[in-house]
Design a protein around this motif. Structure first.
Motif: not given
Length: 465
Positions: A40-44, A61-69
């Motif tokens: 799993p990766v989270a995009a910046i 806040a809008d893109v990366t954090f939701p993917q991390i969760v």
């Protein structure tokens, strides 16, 4: 960071790797090489280096954090890894043109026509080694693929090498597998290319050019061996353009060069291989990655004191962001390269100067103002808030970097004189030199002995290749 994520996942710990938008495809292919294609990766979004603090905070806040969760709370989908052909498998049959079309479509080719690696051609290469075809020379990242003797022979055939080059190719593969070299960085964004240097009697036995045009194609040994390295990085290590190879600009492969050992013996200088602990007369190949270079034309003067200021100035002008390998996390790992034409080396040696004396001169005179180095590190490359005084007090840099508090004082490019690398090669009668900018630990210099088969003399004498 994907390797750290893979270790966590293997231990049953959920992970999420932060990846800049431009590296998402590289992350996907690297994960396959790690045996975990569903990491799993989270995009910046975009690139943090050109975003304001407000933009970066909003994107996180809008893109990366939701993917991390989501990555840490949801089980990733199962993935199946594809299998690869075994040794001696026939992957395609057809005409020369059809073979090249197939190889290009499968990304096994560098874009130039390849020599089809038929079983007969591969077997011809294997006669020039005592190692078994399935013997391993090491494992190459990012694909973690085994670099076998067989795979070396296959890529040697494709590159247009002669079978008798096989011992050199094996040494190159072994060098790439050395952790100190750092092959996993071969696809990084600066796009550095490897320079291969050959030493020993094998230079003349295989017909390597070591005189005029030494860095230019036109000689089979130099040209095809250089091409082989790039094919090996593609087909074994797994570096593919637009995927795992993220060179911003990059360059084509460099031809392998050889030192002029006749001149070295005449002037009493050690060959470059001595820097790796080898003796004169040993067959050795050395590798290091360089981001670029420039020719130093018409080095005039009949004394070292007249000649070397021009060379030192050229080396200084070729060095900028590379200082991060002197001053950042890998303190003191910069290794600038200098090629001297034989006539320059002969003039320097005739004045009683050793190779170490030349390095000492470069250490003392190829220097930049301390305030420029600190600004380069702090403002321009955004690597570290460089405070030379503090680093010297902590013992992280030599005292030569903080001889005084004068911001205009001159500081060296490297920690020690012997951090400069010098080779003697090129047109014997031209007063030119060449300097190359080193890529630090991302292709650190390594040297390997070229192991000849027991029947080497008979094989060479019989010209079986």
């Amino acid at each position: 960071m994907l390797r750290a994520s893979a270790a966590c996942e293997a231990a049953g710990i959920p992970s999420s790797t932060l990846v800049c938008e431009g590296f998402l495809q590289q992350a996907a292919f690297t994960a396959v090489g790690l045996g975990m294609p569903n990491l799993p990766v989270a995009a910046i979004p975009g690139h943090p280096g050109v975003q304001s603090d407000e933009e970066l905070a909003r994107n996180i806040a809008d893109v990366t954090f939701p993917q991390i969760v989501e990555n840490l709370t949801r089980q990733p989908q199962a993935a199946v890894l594809s299998t690869e052909p075994a040794q001696r498998s026939i992957v395609f049959a057809g005409s020369f043109d059809a073979v090249n079309t197939c190889f290009e479509e499968n990304e096994w080719s560098d874009g130039l026509p390849v020599v089809p690696p038929t079983l007969d051609r591969v077997e011809a290469f294997l006669r020039f080694t005592d190692l078994a075809p399935d013997a391993s020379l090491g494992v190459m990242l990012p694909d973690q693929r085994n670099a076998s003797v067989w795979s070396v022979a296959v890529n040697g055939v494709m590159a247009g090498c002669a079978p008798r080059y096989m011992p050199v190719l094996l040494a190159i593969a072994e060098a790439l597998c050395d952790p100190e070299y750092g092959v996993e960085h071969s696809g990084n964004t600066p796009g550095a290319e490897t320079l291969i240097v050959v030493n020993g009697p094998i230079i003349k036995q295989l017909g390597f050019n070591f005189e005029q045009g030494v860095m230019r194609d036109g000689f089979r040994a130099n040209t095809s061996v250089g091409r082989f390295l790039r094919l090996l990085l593609r087909n074994v290590a797994g570096f593919l353009p637009h995927k795992t190879d993220k060179a911003t600009f990059g360059g084509t492969w460099r031809v392998a060069i050889a030192e002029n050992e006749d001149v070295l013996a005449r002037i009493g200088w050690e060959p470059m291989s001595a820097e790796f602990g080898f003796s004169r007369g040993e067959n050795v190949v050395s590798l290091a990655r360089y981001t670029g270079g420039d020719v130093i034309v018409s080095v005039n003067g009949d004394t070292p004191e007249a000649m070397l200021p021009y060379i030192a100035d050229a080396i200084l002008r070729q060095t900028s962001w590379q200082m991060t390998f002197t001053m950042s996390a890998t303190f003191g790992m910069l290794r600038p390269m200098l090629l001297l034409s034989p006539i320059l080396a002969e003039r320097l040696a005739g004045a009683g100067w050793s190779k170490h004396d030349v390095k000492r001169y470069l250490f003392e005179h190829a220097r930049m103002p301390a305030e420029k180095l600190e600004r380069l590190m702090r403002d321009w490359t955004n690597h570290v808030d460089c405070d030379l005084a503090a680093l010297a007090r902590l013992g992280k840099v030599p005292k030569s970097f903080h001889a005084s508090d004068d911001p205009g004082r001159l500081v060296p490019l490297v920690f020690h004189p012997d951090d400069f690398t010098i080779a003697v090669t090129g047109d014997p009668m031209r007063t030119n030199a060449y300097t190359l900018s080193h890529n630090g630990t991302l292709g650190y210099p390594v040297g390997k002995r070229i192991l000849l088969p027991r029947a080497w003399d008979d094989l060479i004498a019989g010209r079986e290749a």
